[in-house]
Design a protein around this motif. Structure first.
Motif: not given
Length: 325
Positions: A64-68, A183-191
């Motif tokens: 849910l976090l990733t898709v949103s 960039r959103g997905v990459n930021t998710l991965d880094s966090m």
């Protein structure tokens, strides 16, 4: 708001130039800062101690976090560009180019690496440890000069994909909205993309999505690094090629091993080894041929490699525009 491929090529080229000149200023309005705030805000509302320990619940909430986050990044940027386009076509172009430039960080990556290099060159190891801690996820408090340099070289190598090649390729496919989605997905991965107790399940979807989106760009970057090694004096393209072939698959990431092994081979050094993440020791596969010890000058060498790759991609984008035109 639908741009032609020719327009996307020009917008991407303009974004590369903007990043080279202006870099990645940490303004409060920078999109990545807002993405990070969104991730932290939704995490506080989704992730409880009970959920993070349950595989199905943790992964479901992580999905849910990733898709949103992907939809929010793409939709918001699409709306901003559409409004700018409605006001005036050239305003839409300017906004698109600027937004794409915020998804890449060649100058920012170089500046961050030099903040580590400069105190090392001046013999100030504690200061170098402090700055390298800003750009890597591992514990840096006890690193010696060699390990600080290795951490810097590895992160510049890996982020040649994340901070340049990937967002540019997505911008060529779908302009600023798709570049910001990446960039959103990459930021998710880094966090949240860590295999620790808190994010083992919750960050699973983000980490896997980041792996998927970087699958092709990482291999494009590896090819570009081999060519760049043939251009730059003191680097060896054949060693970079064989290093990718032999060592890249040993990295725990399906993508990060490619640019890291290419860099190690090109420079004739060995990357990988013992890292500590949140108190947990991780023995990473060793990559490259250790023809000599790592030195602090390898930081400047990997920056040159980064810039040559970015120049090659920029020139390729412009030449493609001429061909398509």
């Amino acid at each position: 708001m639908i741009y032609s491929f020719q327009e996307l090529l020009l917008l991407s080229a303009a974004a590369i130039v903007i990043d080279w000149i202006i870099g990645d200023p940490r303004w409060p309005t920078h999109p990545v800062i807002w993405i990070g705030r969104w991730i932290r805000w939704i995490e506080k509302r989704l992730l409880t101690d009970r959920h993070r320990k349950h595989p199905f619940a943790g992964r479901s909430l992580g999905c849910l976090l990733t898709v949103s986050t992907m939809l929010l990044c793409m939709g918001t940027v699409w709306g901003i560009v559409a409004i700018a386009d409605f006001i005036h076509l050239w305003l839409g172009y300017a906004v698109s180019a600027w937004l794409i430039s915020t998804t890449i960080a060649v100058k920012g990556l170089k500046d961050a690496a030099m903040l580590v290099y400069t105190p090392l060159a001046n013999g100030d190891l504690p200061e170098a440890r402090r700055y390298v801690g800003y750009i890597v996820g591992r514990d840096t408090s006890s690193l010696d000069e060699r390990e600080v340099t290795r951490a810097t070289v590895e992160t510049v190598s890996e982020n040649t994909v994340d901070a340049f090649v990937s967002p540019i390729l997505f911008a060529l496919l779908g302009g600023a909205p798709l570049a910001m989605l990446y960039r959103g997905v990459n930021t998710l991965d880094s966090m949240v993309g860590y295999r620790n107790d808190r994010y083992r399940y919750y960050g699973w979807c983000s980490a896997r999505m980041d792996d998927l989106l970087n699958l092709i760009p990482a291999r494009v970057t590896g090819l570009c690094m081999i060519i760049a090694a043939a251009i730059l004096p003191g680097m060896n393209p054949w060693r970079a090629l064989t290093s990718i072939w032999v060592f890249a698959r040993r990295h725990p990431s399906p993508n990060s091993g490619i640019p890291e092994s290419a860099t190690a081979g090109a420079l004739g050094i060995e990357l990988g080894g013992r890292n500590v993440y949140f108190g947990t020791v991780s023995e990473r596969a060793r990559m490259g041929y250790p023809l000599r010890p790592i030195s602090i000058e390898d930081t400047r060498s990997v920056i040159r490699l980064l810039y040559v790759v970015s120049c090659m991609v920029g020139i390729g984008v412009v030449l493609t525009w001429f061909v398509v035109r």
